[in-house]
Design a protein around this motif. Structure first.
Motif, PDB file in Angstrom:
ATOM      1  N   PRO A  32      11.254  -9.271  -6.031  1.00 50.27           N
ATOM      2  CA  PRO A  32      10.950  -9.175  -7.223  1.00 50.27           C
ATOM      3  C   PRO A  32      10.516  -7.463  -7.378  1.00 50.27           C
ATOM      4  CG  PRO A  32       9.307 -10.150  -6.152  1.00 50.27           C
ATOM      5  CD  PRO A  32      10.389 -10.073  -5.245  1.00 50.27           C
ATOM      6  N   LEU A  33      10.462  -7.089  -8.572  1.00 45.40           N
ATOM      7  CA  LEU A  33      10.031  -5.597  -8.908  1.00 45.40           C
ATOM      8  C   LEU A  33       8.760  -5.614  -9.246  1.00 45.40           C
ATOM      9  CD1 LEU A  33      10.954  -2.628  -9.826  1.00 45.40           C
ATOM     10  CD2 LEU A  33      11.077  -3.676 -12.112  1.00 45.40           C
ATOM     11  N   VAL A  34       7.831  -4.906  -8.848  1.00 44.47           N
ATOM     12  CA  VAL A  34       6.403  -4.852  -9.054  1.00 44.47           C
ATOM     13  C   VAL A  34       6.153  -3.555  -9.811  1.00 44.47           C
ATOM     14  CG1 VAL A  34       4.136  -4.974  -8.135  1.00 44.47           C
ATOM     15  CG2 VAL A  34       6.016  -5.936  -7.007  1.00 44.47           C
ATOM     16  N   ALA A  48       8.133  -1.381  -4.861  1.00 46.94           N
ATOM     17  CA  ALA A  48       8.773  -2.277  -3.701  1.00 46.94           C
ATOM     18  C   ALA A  48       7.521  -3.081  -2.947  1.00 46.94           C
ATOM     19  CB  ALA A  48       9.470  -1.135  -2.998  1.00 46.94           C
ATOM     20  N   LEU A  49       6.397  -3.201  -3.424  1.00 44.05           N
ATOM     21  CA  LEU A  49       5.257  -4.088  -3.044  1.00 44.05           C
ATOM     22  C   LEU A  49       5.801  -5.361  -2.319  1.00 44.05           C
ATOM     23  CD1 LEU A  49       2.234  -3.584  -5.203  1.00 44.05           C
ATOM     24  CD2 LEU A  49       2.551  -2.901  -2.951  1.00 44.05           C
ATOM     25  N   ALA A  50       6.824  -6.029  -2.846  1.00 41.13           N
ATOM     26  CA  ALA A  50       7.274  -7.214  -2.180  1.00 41.13           C
ATOM     27  C   ALA A  50       7.892  -6.975  -0.922  1.00 41.13           C
ATOM     28  CB  ALA A  50       8.335  -7.888  -3.214  1.00 41.13           C
ATOM     29  N   CYS A  51       8.176  -5.748  -0.411  1.00 38.31           N
ATOM     30  CA  CYS A  51       8.559  -5.315   0.748  1.00 38.31           C
ATOM     31  C   CYS A  51       7.641  -5.526   1.896  1.00 38.31           C
ATOM     32  CB  CYS A  51       9.413  -4.039   0.817  1.00 38.31           C
ATOM     33  SG  CYS A  51      10.653  -3.861  -0.200  1.00 38.31           S
ATOM     34  N   ASN A  59      -7.031   8.166 -10.759  1.00 33.76           N
ATOM     35  CA  ASN A  59      -8.322   8.057  -9.956  1.00 33.76           C
ATOM     36  C   ASN A  59      -7.872   8.260  -8.499  1.00 33.76           C
ATOM     37  OD1 ASN A  59     -10.097   5.771  -8.434  1.00 33.76           O
ATOM     38  ND2 ASN A  59     -11.278   7.007  -9.950  1.00 33.76           N
ATOM     39  N   GLU A  60      -8.676   8.721  -7.585  1.00 27.36           N
ATOM     40  CA  GLU A  60      -8.462   9.150  -6.144  1.00 27.36           C
ATOM     41  C   GLU A  60      -8.945   7.958  -5.260  1.00 27.36           C
ATOM     42  OE1 GLU A  60     -12.377  11.989  -5.717  1.00 27.36           O
ATOM     43  OE2 GLU A  60     -10.623  12.838  -5.716  1.00 27.36           O
ATOM     44  N   LEU A  61      -9.667   7.065  -5.795  1.00 25.90           N
ATOM     45  CA  LEU A  61     -10.240   5.911  -4.846  1.00 25.90           C
ATOM     46  C   LEU A  61      -8.948   4.962  -4.180  1.00 25.90           C
ATOM     47  CD1 LEU A  61     -13.205   4.531  -6.926  1.00 25.90           C
ATOM     48  CD2 LEU A  61     -13.315   5.706  -4.809  1.00 25.90           C
ATOM     49  N   PRO A  62      -9.044   4.509  -3.062  1.00 28.90           N
ATOM     50  CA  PRO A  62      -7.946   3.831  -2.350  1.00 28.90           C
ATOM     51  C   PRO A  62      -7.882   2.402  -3.232  1.00 28.90           C
ATOM     52  CG  PRO A  62      -9.916   3.718  -1.090  1.00 28.90           C
ATOM     53  CD  PRO A  62     -10.352   4.672  -1.978  1.00 28.90           C
ATOM     54  N   THR A  63      -6.642   2.062  -3.401  1.00 27.82           N
ATOM     55  CA  THR A  63      -6.275   1.063  -4.197  1.00 27.82           C
ATOM     56  C   THR A  63      -5.794  -0.279  -3.425  1.00 27.82           C
ATOM     57  OG1 THR A  63      -4.060   1.452  -4.613  1.00 27.82           O
ATOM     58  CG2 THR A  63      -5.607   2.191  -6.265  1.00 27.82           C
ATOM     59  N   ILE A  64      -6.161  -1.539  -3.720  1.00 30.68           N
ATOM     60  CA  ILE A  64      -5.394  -2.467  -3.034  1.00 30.68           C
ATOM     61  C   ILE A  64      -4.448  -3.485  -4.026  1.00 30.68           C
ATOM     62  CG2 ILE A  64      -6.395  -4.682  -1.767  1.00 30.68           C
ATOM     63  CD1 ILE A  64      -8.855  -3.471  -1.211  1.00 30.68           C
ATOM     64  N   HIS A  65      -3.587  -3.682  -3.580  1.00 34.74           N
ATOM     65  CA  HIS A  65      -2.387  -4.454  -4.417  1.00 34.74           C
ATOM     66  C   HIS A  65      -1.976  -5.757  -3.554  1.00 34.74           C
ATOM     67  CE1 HIS A  65      -1.868  -0.997  -6.956  1.00 34.74           C
ATOM     68  NE2 HIS A  65      -2.155  -0.400  -5.746  1.00 34.74           N
ATOM     69  N   PRO A  66      -2.830  -6.782  -3.873  1.00 33.77           N
ATOM     70  CA  PRO A  66      -2.508  -8.131  -3.044  1.00 33.77           C
ATOM     71  C   PRO A  66      -1.183  -8.463  -3.288  1.00 33.77           C
ATOM     72  CG  PRO A  66      -4.767  -8.164  -3.985  1.00 33.77           C
ATOM     73  CD  PRO A  66      -3.942  -6.923  -4.530  1.00 33.77           C
ATOM     74  N   LEU A  67      -0.525  -9.096  -2.123  1.00 33.55           N
ATOM     75  CA  LEU A  67       0.870  -9.830  -2.308  1.00 33.55           C
ATOM     76  C   LEU A  67       0.701 -11.316  -2.890  1.00 33.55           C
ATOM     77  CD1 LEU A  67       2.457  -9.369   1.232  1.00 33.55           C
ATOM     78  CD2 LEU A  67       2.744  -7.907  -1.065  1.00 33.55           C
TER      79      LEU A  67
END
Length: 265
Positions: free
Chosen positions: A174-176, A225-228, A255-263
């Motif tokens: 899938p595309l994210v 490409a997060l699904a990868c 924004n410069e903070l680290p981000t989290i992108h859960p699967l």
């Protein structure tokens, strides 16, 4: 001792480029997963209107915005607004896209056999094939780090005065698309990752520069490409994007903070 290095990671690779003239072919339809532009929709295609929904329905992860500073360091690339969030890290809520979820962020989901008229102040656009690497989001265009591979992903979202069609054409993954709804007056932003199944597409209409608007819809596809990140078989995906290559107005929010992108499971 011999030095060894990892292979250079793919960020973004551009493929075939096709012209789209909206005077001659103003309609886009999802032709069994293939983006197709035509003068009039075929009779077997379901016509769609641009999505509308109740903007007060909260969807996505909410954050407080305590400051927003806008600069124009490079007029060619538009305005940049740095958002200061009350957080130590920023989580994008993952969700499979539906028509109602897409509409909450001002986006129209276009399924197979559906079509829509494309709105744009510029008639001549490009449809471009892209390959997005799984690390495409691991660079920052704002912090002077060039194309260096970074150990974190920052928030990088935009709106502009030309449309997008994001087509999920990879046969396996899938595309994210990362999205947000920002409320300047309420100092709130809602963040999410929309997971778009293969064969579906998203239509995003042009967004104006209007001052004092109540809320702003934002999007970004650097994390396509997060699904990868699941498994070792794939490290990139194939996608297509309709966009304006030359000119056009951009407004970037970051924004410069680290981000989290859960699967998604």
């Amino acid at each position: 001792m011999t030095k060894e290095y990892f292979d250079a990671p793919l960020f973004i690779k551009e493929g075939a480029v096709n012209d789209v003239n909206l005077v001659e072919t103003p309609f886009f339809y999802n032709n069994n997963g293939c983006p197709t532009y035509v003068k009039a929709l075929p009779p077997y295609v379901e016509p769609l209107e641009p999505a509308s929904s109740d903007p007060y329905i909260p969807i996505g992860r909410e954050y407080e915005v305590i400051d927003a500073k806008t600069e124009t360091p490079d007029p060619e690339h538009g305005e940049q607004t740095k958002l200061t969030l009350v957080a130590n890290e920023v989580v994008y809520e993952p969700m499979w896209v539906t028509s109602s979820v897409a509409a909450a962020f001002g986006i129209t989901l276009v399924q197979k056999g559906q079509g829509i008229r494309v709105s744009s102040p510029e008639d001549k656009l490009k449809q471009i094939d892209y390959e997005y690497g799984m690390f495409a989001g691991h660079r920052s265009p704002y912090q002077g780090t060039g194309y260096r591979l970074l150990g974190m992903v920052c928030t990088d979202l935009e709106h502009h005065d030309f449309p997008h069609v994001f087509a999920s054409i990879d046969p396996e993954l899938p595309l994210v698309i990362s999205v947000a709804r920002y409320w300047p007056r309420f100092k709130k932003i809602f963040l999410a990752d929309l997971w778009v199944p293969s064969g579906s597409a998203l239509y995003i209409p042009p967004r104006s520069r209007a001052k004092g608007q109540e809320f702003v819809h934002l999007h970004g596809n650097r994390n396509s490409a997060l699904a990868c990140w699941r498994g070792i078989e794939r490290s990139s995906i194939q996608t297509q994007t309709l966009l304006q290559v030359d000119g056009g107005y951009f407004h970037w929010f970051w924004n410069e903070l680290p981000t989290i992108h859960p699967l998604l499971k």
